[in-house]
Design an enzyme around this catalytic site. Structure first.
Site, PDB file in Angstrom:
ATOM      1  N   PHE A  61      25.489  -4.971  12.874  1.00 43.85           N
ATOM      2  CA  PHE A  61      26.230  -5.308  11.658  1.00 43.85           C
ATOM      3  C   PHE A  61      27.549  -5.993  11.994  1.00 43.85           C
ATOM      4  O   PHE A  61      28.313  -5.533  12.842  1.00 43.85           O
ATOM      5  CB  PHE A  61      26.501  -4.031  10.872  1.00 43.85           C
ATOM      6  CG  PHE A  61      27.278  -4.235   9.598  1.00 43.85           C
ATOM      7  CD1 PHE A  61      26.643  -4.691   8.449  1.00 43.85           C
ATOM      8  CD2 PHE A  61      28.642  -3.983   9.542  1.00 43.85           C
ATOM      9  CE1 PHE A  61      27.350  -4.876   7.272  1.00 43.85           C
ATOM     10  CE2 PHE A  61      29.357  -4.163   8.368  1.00 43.85           C
ATOM     11  CZ  PHE A  61      28.704  -4.615   7.233  1.00 43.85           C
TER      12      PHE A  61
ATOM     13  N   ASP B  80      -6.221  -1.678  -4.050  1.00 44.05           N
ATOM     14  CA  ASP B  80      -5.250  -1.772  -2.957  1.00 44.05           C
ATOM     15  C   ASP B  80      -5.417  -3.113  -2.249  1.00 44.05           C
ATOM     16  O   ASP B  80      -5.951  -4.074  -2.817  1.00 44.05           O
ATOM     17  CB  ASP B  80      -5.444  -0.554  -2.017  1.00 44.05           C
ATOM     18  CG  ASP B  80      -4.182  -0.170  -1.278  1.00 44.05           C
ATOM     19  OD1 ASP B  80      -3.881  -0.831  -0.269  1.00 44.05           O
ATOM     20  OD2 ASP B  80      -3.481   0.772  -1.704  1.00 44.05           O
ATOM     21  N   ASP B  81      -5.007  -3.176  -1.032  1.00 44.25           N
ATOM     22  CA  ASP B  81      -5.021  -4.388  -0.210  1.00 44.25           C
ATOM     23  C   ASP B  81      -6.388  -5.088  -0.253  1.00 44.25           C
ATOM     24  O   ASP B  81      -7.428  -4.438  -0.322  1.00 44.25           O
ATOM     25  CB  ASP B  81      -4.715  -3.934   1.232  1.00 44.25           C
ATOM     26  CG  ASP B  81      -4.307  -5.079   2.114  1.00 44.25           C
ATOM     27  OD1 ASP B  81      -4.409  -6.229   1.680  1.00 44.25           O
ATOM     28  OD2 ASP B  81      -3.864  -4.798   3.247  1.00 44.25           O
TER      29      ASP B  81
ATOM     30  N   ASP C 113       4.349  -2.380  -1.100  1.00 42.62           N
ATOM     31  CA  ASP C 113       4.248  -1.933   0.293  1.00 42.62           C
ATOM     32  C   ASP C 113       5.151  -2.750   1.211  1.00 42.62           C
ATOM     33  O   ASP C 113       5.635  -3.834   0.854  1.00 42.62           O
ATOM     34  CB  ASP C 113       2.775  -2.083   0.730  1.00 42.62           C
ATOM     35  CG  ASP C 113       2.374  -1.071   1.792  1.00 42.62           C
ATOM     36  OD1 ASP C 113       3.267  -0.505   2.444  1.00 42.62           O
ATOM     37  OD2 ASP C 113       1.159  -0.863   1.966  1.00 42.62           O
ATOM     38  N   MET C 114       5.363  -2.256   2.407  1.00 42.06           N
ATOM     39  CA  MET C 114       6.112  -2.975   3.460  1.00 42.06           C
ATOM     40  C   MET C 114       5.586  -2.441   4.789  1.00 42.06           C
ATOM     41  O   MET C 114       5.866  -1.310   5.143  1.00 42.06           O
ATOM     42  CB  MET C 114       7.598  -2.661   3.315  1.00 42.06           C
ATOM     43  CG  MET C 114       8.446  -3.380   4.335  1.00 42.06           C
ATOM     44  SD  MET C 114       9.910  -2.481   4.785  1.00 42.06           S
ATOM     45  CE  MET C 114      10.828  -3.728   5.652  1.00 42.06           C
TER      46      MET C 114
ATOM     47  N   GLY D  32       4.002   1.555   4.696  1.00 50.71           N
ATOM     48  CA  GLY D  32       3.076   2.204   5.621  1.00 50.71           C
ATOM     49  C   GLY D  32       3.097   3.698   5.352  1.00 50.71           C
ATOM     50  O   GLY D  32       3.261   4.517   6.249  1.00 50.71           O
TER      51      GLY D  32
ATOM     52  N   ASP E 166      13.561   6.926   0.182  1.00 48.76           N
ATOM     53  CA  ASP E 166      14.989   7.189   0.074  1.00 48.76           C
ATOM     54  C   ASP E 166      15.401   7.068  -1.383  1.00 48.76           C
ATOM     55  O   ASP E 166      14.644   6.565  -2.207  1.00 48.76           O
ATOM     56  CB  ASP E 166      15.770   6.204   0.953  1.00 48.76           C
ATOM     57  CG  ASP E 166      15.394   4.756   0.653  1.00 48.76           C
ATOM     58  OD1 ASP E 166      15.766   4.261  -0.425  1.00 48.76           O
ATOM     59  OD2 ASP E 166      14.696   4.120   1.482  1.00 48.76           O
TER      60      ASP E 166
ATOM     61  N   ASP F 118       0.812   7.666   5.059  1.00 48.87           N
ATOM     62  CA  ASP F 118      -0.552   7.163   5.260  1.00 48.87           C
ATOM     63  C   ASP F 118      -1.446   8.254   5.817  1.00 48.87           C
ATOM     64  O   ASP F 118      -2.652   8.050   5.969  1.00 48.87           O
ATOM     65  CB  ASP F 118      -0.540   5.962   6.220  1.00 48.87           C
ATOM     66  CG  ASP F 118      -0.330   4.654   5.472  1.00 48.87           C
ATOM     67  OD1 ASP F 118      -0.379   4.663   4.234  1.00 48.87           O
ATOM     68  OD2 ASP F 118      -0.117   3.619   6.134  1.00 48.87           O
TER      69      ASP F 118
ATOM     70  N   GLU G  49     -18.951  18.213  -5.633  1.00 50.88           N
ATOM     71  CA  GLU G  49     -17.606  17.637  -5.437  1.00 50.88           C
ATOM     72  C   GLU G  49     -17.144  16.900  -6.696  1.00 50.88           C
ATOM     73  O   GLU G  49     -15.981  16.984  -7.086  1.00 50.88           O
ATOM     74  CB  GLU G  49     -17.605  16.696  -4.229  1.00 50.88           C
ATOM     75  CG  GLU G  49     -17.649  17.442  -2.892  1.00 50.88           C
ATOM     76  CD  GLU G  49     -17.896  16.519  -1.709  1.00 50.88           C
ATOM     77  OE1 GLU G  49     -17.459  16.867  -0.600  1.00 50.88           O
ATOM     78  OE2 GLU G  49     -18.555  15.452  -1.888  1.00 50.88           O
TER      79      GLU G  49
HETATM   80  C1  GLA Z   1      -0.208   0.591   4.069  1.00 54.13           C
HETATM   81  C2  GLA Z   1      -0.235   1.605   2.946  1.00 54.13           C
HETATM   82  C3  GLA Z   1      -1.660   2.021   2.693  1.00 54.13           C
HETATM   83  C4  GLA Z   1      -2.470   0.814   2.319  1.00 54.13           C
HETATM   84  C5  GLA Z   1      -2.385  -0.217   3.415  1.00 54.13           C
HETATM   85  C6  GLA Z   1      -3.040  -1.522   3.002  1.00 54.13           C
HETATM   86  O1  GLA Z   1      -0.569   1.149   5.284  1.00 54.13           O
HETATM   87  O2  GLA Z   1       0.578   2.684   3.224  1.00 54.13           O
HETATM   88  O3  GLA Z   1      -1.697   2.984   1.673  1.00 54.13           O
HETATM   89  O4  GLA Z   1      -1.993   0.297   1.105  1.00 54.13           O
HETATM   90  O5  GLA Z   1      -1.041  -0.508   3.761  1.00 54.13           O
HETATM   91  O6  GLA Z   1      -2.962  -2.467   3.963  1.00 54.13           O
END
Ligand code: GLA
Length: 733
Positions: free
Chosen positions: A280, A366-367, A478-479, A528, A534, A548, A614
């Protein structure tokens, strides 16, 4: 009155705590007290002025040799003044040396809580009656001002702090460290609890003694990180869930941070917390000012439960803005662990159909729905639907899902770009890479330069057009990697030290623009899993994908750690398939459900592949969660024991605010031959009341609050590995 000023002694009272500072005869702002509620006594009588040797004396005090910043308790310490402890501010004001010395200038008290431009901060409400105290310090020689801001939430036992630097000189100041809070304690009576971790193993609680010297906890990753959370507890050695003095400190910020907890040679404790200062460097030109992120503090003399309750209330009432905090969160099924990147329309609709039949509320795609994303090495940045894969437009898919009675959510990862993408081919300079060097890749992807307005505009346009183009009620943001070198091509060499903070400000700017346009959109934070868990993110997203790692047993530890600072409704938790995809463990379906109800509940598996039994459990779990969602979302949460200390079982309890209902969950984590009987003490029930108790819907009898809390509740003997039980208690009227 929460803030009382008399003879330049500043006393802040909250319901159960008192905080005090004092301007002394050298014009230094001393810190004199933070602890259990006291009165306005000037606590500086506790300071023993002595010549300690090798402690430099400030000008004018050399003859007596007893006045040294090296041992005095200060409110906001600076480097270069003969105070060799961790400093709150390192500022170069023109001499080339960091030697700023701050003296008192003025103060102001205002009704209402201050806010911060472009940064998340706690906000007040009419009922909260929050106040602001601003104390202005000034360099002893130069027109360089430091505004210390205190937001006081008296009822909530919360004090917020931040710092605004203001350059009124005719030349630049260079700031290489600016902490949001610095606090000194006259003793070394503490232990430090912090929450370390890794990807798939976030927020592991660790309690350690303080050391003479400094404990450094930090993230240099551009996100608050899986590795350390920007929340710590300083606790009296005997402090426990139920008793003892403890302090919580949290940085309301989503980027890198630095915390130093130090014990000096005189057994005094200092804690500083703020922006990561590793890379910084901020040039503050004449007329400019700089606002540091906000830190939040709470002092509890009744142990960790009370501390967590104060933080939970503060986050729910004064950090999260989304209207979703007051609404039942959708029970969703997420496609990631169900199909990963390998899906087509039929597969998604098959899952949606099962979800609808089981009573779920939402399907989250999702992805994998955009660009040519059949592998995770490409397409980030190309936020255009892959119609071939999705079997038509997103609008059509969403419509079909809505027709089944479900709402629809979508995954995005806006801050990233794949080199194999149209976006990168068109704008390689938008990636945060250093000219002339090979970039560091993470998950084969690069980070976008979020300091740039053109990048923010592109993302805003793309995301809005996706949200406008289909009925979308939820976004998972996401990141999936950390920043390496923080470099922006738009900034000159001498300003590259700003990039990591500017990056976070860019993320906040984009989130703010989207939230203003789509206030009802439910945004779930993710990095991830829980790499950016936070209070800063919670200002924009009411819930965060906690990890995850979806294994029920590992989640017990992750969710336990998370619960110290963050309300349970912010913890997104799903039932997934077994053997678990992350660690191969097999747990009963019921146990997975109970563990996922420790947070905001959902599923993450191919519902169409479940057995009949289930599927029936999915129905029952969903029904139970929906019926009791108010307890799960708003109930007072008690950690009944610690998964780090008890090998046999983990237990926790939710209690409604009127103490009429409770849910107690127990998960057995070990099996023993010839087992002993375990007894669990419940918490918080209404004295004098009687409660009817059901175990997994089977009535157990009626017990008094005193019996359940003082003598306890007998636990069943586990019948299988990772057996789990849910108790429901209702007050008898
Ligand atoms: C991250 C997220 C997962 C999923 C994957 C997709 O890891 O935490 O829940 O969304 O990316 O690439």
């Amino acid at each position: 009155m929460a803030i009382i000023v008399k003879d330049l002694v500043f006393t802040i009272h909250t319901q159960n705590s008192t905080y005090q500072m004092k301007v002394d005869n050298q014009n230094t702002l001393l810190h004199t007290y933070y602890g259990a509620r006291s009165d306005e006594t000037d606590f500086s009588y506790l300071i023993g002025f002595q010549d300690h040797g090798f402690c430099g004396n400030i000008p004018g005090t050399e003859r007596e040799r007893v006045y040294s910043l090296d041992y005095l308790l200060q409110e906001y310490s600076t480097a270069g003044n003969g105070d060799y402890r961790a400093s709150a501010l390192r500022a170069e004001l023109g001499s080339g040396t960091c030697d700023c010395r701050l003296v008192y200038d003025s103060y102001q008290i205002r009704e209402g809580k201050y806010s911060l431009d472009g940064l998340p901060a706690m906000f007040d409400s009419k009922e909260s009656g929050a106040q602001t105290l601003e104390i202005v310090l000034k360099d002893a020689e130069e027109a360089f001002y430091v505004h210390l801001l205190y937001g006081v939430f008296e009822e909530q036992d919360i004090i917020t702090r931040t710092v605004r630097l203001e350059n009124r000189m005719d030349h630049a100041a260079v700031i290489s460290r600016v902490m949001s809070l610095g606090i000194d304690f006259p003793t070394n009576d503490f232990e430090l609890i912090h929450f370390y971790g890794k990807h798939m193993g976030e927020r592991q609680a660790e309690r350690s003694p303080m050391v003479h010297g400094s404990i450094d906890l930090r993230s240099t990753r551009g996100a608050s990180s899986h590795q350390q959370n920007p929340f710590v507890i300083l606790a009296e050695k005997m402090a426990s869930e139920r008793q003892g003095l403890c302090y919580g400190f949290s940085l309301l910020y989503s980027g890198g941070f630095h915390l130093q907890a130090e014990v000096d040679s005189f057994d005094q404790t200092r804690l500083v917390l703020g922006l990561d200062d590793e890379d910084f460097c901020w040039s503050l030109n004449p007329g400019e000012s700089f606002a540091a992120p906000e830190a939040v503090m709470c002092c509890s003399r009744d142990g960790f439960s009370a501390l967590s309750h104060a933080f939970h209330r503060a986050v729910m009432e004064h950090v999260i803005r989304s209207p979703w905090k007051k609404k039942r969160r959708p029970v969703l099924v997420n496609s990631w662990e169900a199909v990963y990147l390998d899906f087509n329309k039929e597969k998604i609709l098959a899952i949606a159909k099962e979800a609808a039949e089981a009573g779920l509320d939402m399907l989250v795609l999702d992805d994998g729905w955009f660009g040519k994303r059949d592998s995770d090495a490409c397409s980030l940045g190309d936020w255009f639907v892959n119609e071939e894969k999705v079997g038509g437009s997103l609008a059509q898919l969403s419509e079909e899902i809505h027709k089944m009675g479900l709402s629809f959510g979508l995954w995005v990862e806006p801050e990233m770009v794949s080199e194999d993408s149209e976006l990168y081919r068109q704008h390689p300079q938008w990636a945060m890479t250093v000219p002339g060097r090979q970039p560091i890749r993470g998950r084969e992807q690069l980070v976008l330069d979020m300091t740039r307005d053109d990048v923010i505009e592109y993302l805003y346009d793309r995301l809005s057009s996706i949200i406008d183009g289909a009925q979308i009620e939820y976004i998972k943001w996401d990141m999936n990697r950390s920043l390496a070198a923080g470099h922006s091509r738009l900034l000159p060499r001498e300003r590259q030290g700003e990039v990591r903070h500017q990056f976070v400000l860019g993320v906040y700017r984009l989130l703010e623009k989207l939230i203003s346009r789509y206030p009802d959109l439910l945004i779930e934070g993710c990095c991830g899993g829980g790499g950016r868990y936070d209070m800063g993110m919670l200002y924009y997203c009411p819930q965060i994908w906690c990890s995850d790692n979806t294994d029920a047993v590992e989640r017990l530890r992750i969710q336990y750690g998370t619960s110290f600072a963050y309300p349970m409704s912010t913890i997104s938790a799903h039932v997934s398939a077994c053997p678990n995809h992350e660690n191969g463990r097999v747990t009963p379906f019921k146990t997975r459900g109970i563990c996922a109800m420790q947070g905001t509940f959902g599923y993450e598996l191919d519902l169409s592949k479940l057995s009949k039994a289930e599927k029936q459990q999915v129905k029952e779990q969903t029904e139970f969660y929906k019926k009791h969602f108010a307890l799960f979302q708003y109930g007072t949460y008690y950690r009944l024991n610690s998964p780090f200390e008890n090998r046999d079982y983990t237990a926790w309890q939710y209690l409604d605010s009127e103490k009429k209902e409770a849910i107690v969950s127990v998960v057995f984590t070990d099996l023993r031959a010839n087992p002993k009987t375990d007894i669990l003490l419940l918490r918080g029930l209404k004295p004098g009341s009687r409660y009817r108790v059901w175990m997994d819907r089977e009535e157990q009898g009626v017990y008094t609050a005193a019996a359940l809390m003082q003598a306890g509740m007998r636990l069943p003997i586990p019948k299988e590995n990772y057996d789990a039980y849910q108790f429901y208690l209702k007050e008898e009227v």
